[in-house]
Design an enzyme around this catalytic site. Structure first.
Site, PDB file in Angstrom:
ATOM      1  N   SER A 136       0.852  -1.192   0.000  1.00 54.14           N
ATOM      2  CA  SER A 136       0.000   0.000   0.000  1.00 54.14           C
ATOM      3  C   SER A 136       0.887   1.240   0.000  1.00 54.14           C
ATOM      4  CB  SER A 136      -0.897   0.016   1.235  1.00 54.14           C
ATOM      5  OG  SER A 136      -1.597   1.247   1.355  1.00 54.14           O
ATOM      6  N   TYR A 149      -2.107  -0.642  10.384  1.00 56.27           N
ATOM      7  CA  TYR A 149      -2.179  -0.917   8.954  1.00 56.27           C
ATOM      8  C   TYR A 149      -0.875  -0.512   8.264  1.00 56.27           C
ATOM      9  CZ  TYR A 149      -3.987  -1.026   4.178  1.00 56.27           C
ATOM     10  OH  TYR A 149      -4.179  -1.294   2.839  1.00 56.27           O
TER      11      TYR A 149
END
Length: 254
Positions: A136, A149
């Site tokens: 990501s 995350y």
């Protein structure tokens, strides 16, 4: 034009929705046999003669091992592993419990490790193999309240480099894709839940130099290239797919 993944057998975790579904569709279009590995069944429309479903709880190491073995036994081998499945929640470290941190790491980081560990012996038997990890842009920077995350995705990026270094001599390549904002049912729900969703959509669009938001197929297109022989000299890399978002410096003007 010839199908670039003809004859390839691929596992795509979380391949039944969002980015995963975009990768699944592109792999199938390019001739791959795809096994979607995830907990819940994917939509029937995604399944056909090239795409099948293997049920597995990716928080369970025994489930992971049996899923990989099932795919190999059914199709006769394994050529590509796409570690796509992941979870995300928004909490600061003050708000987050230890069990929530562990859950994020178990799904986003430990599961790719276990899947890779299971896949590598089968790649060795073929003399080659390709791993594509879905990281990501939040492995490179952070949105607010995304500590766990971001940590998990930065870990995926580092894991990608390490696998490439350790197993390149065996013909095994490993790369990562770091998507930015990709349209999905979940992202729509997220925006619709905001107070001024119309303003949010407008500002989100303005953040992207290409003038649009990403689609699952955008990630799928790159995944196909990373899985095929055209990228044979590429390994250990993290490819950002974000429409230029992370390259655009913010200015305090309209």
């Amino acid at each position: 034009m010839a199908e670039r993944l003809s004859g390839k057998i691929a596992i795509i975790t979380g391949g039944g929705r969002g980015i995963g579904a975009g990768i699944t569709r592109r792999f199938a279009e390019e001739g791959a046999t795809v096994a979607i590995v995830q907990r819940n069944p994917p939509p029937d429309a995604l399944l056909d003669e090239r795409v099948t479903y293997v049920k597995a709880d990716l928080s369970n190491s025994a489930n992971i091992a049996s899923a990989v073995q099932s795919v190999v036994e059914r199709f006769g081998g394994l050529d590509v592993l796409v570690n796509n499945a992941g979870i995300m929640f928004e909490k600061t470290i003050d708000e987050m419990t230890e069990s929530e941190w562990d859950q994020m790491m178990n799904i986003n980081l430990k599961a790719p490790f276990l899947l890779t560990k299971q896949a590598v012996p089968h790649f060795r038997k073929r003399g080659s193999g390709t791993i594509i990890n879905i990281g990501s842009i939040e492995g490179l920077a952070s949105n607010p309240r995304h500590a766990a995350y971001c940590a998990s995705k930065a870990g995926i990026h580092g894991f990608t480099a390490a696998i490439a270094v350790d197993h390149g001599h065996e013909g095994i390549r490993c790369n990562a894709i770091a998507p930015g904002w990709i349209n999905s049912a979940l992202s729509e729900i997220y925006i619709d839940g905001m107070t001024n969703s119309a303003r949010v959509r407008k500002e989100l669009l303005a953040m992207h130099p290409v003038g649009r938001l990403g689609e699952p197929r955008d990630v799928g297109n790159l995944a196909v290239w990373l899985a095929c022989e055209e990228s044979a000299f590429v390994t250990g890399q993290v490819y950002v797919v974000d429409g230029g978002r992370t390259k655009k410096l913010p200015l305090p003007i309209a």
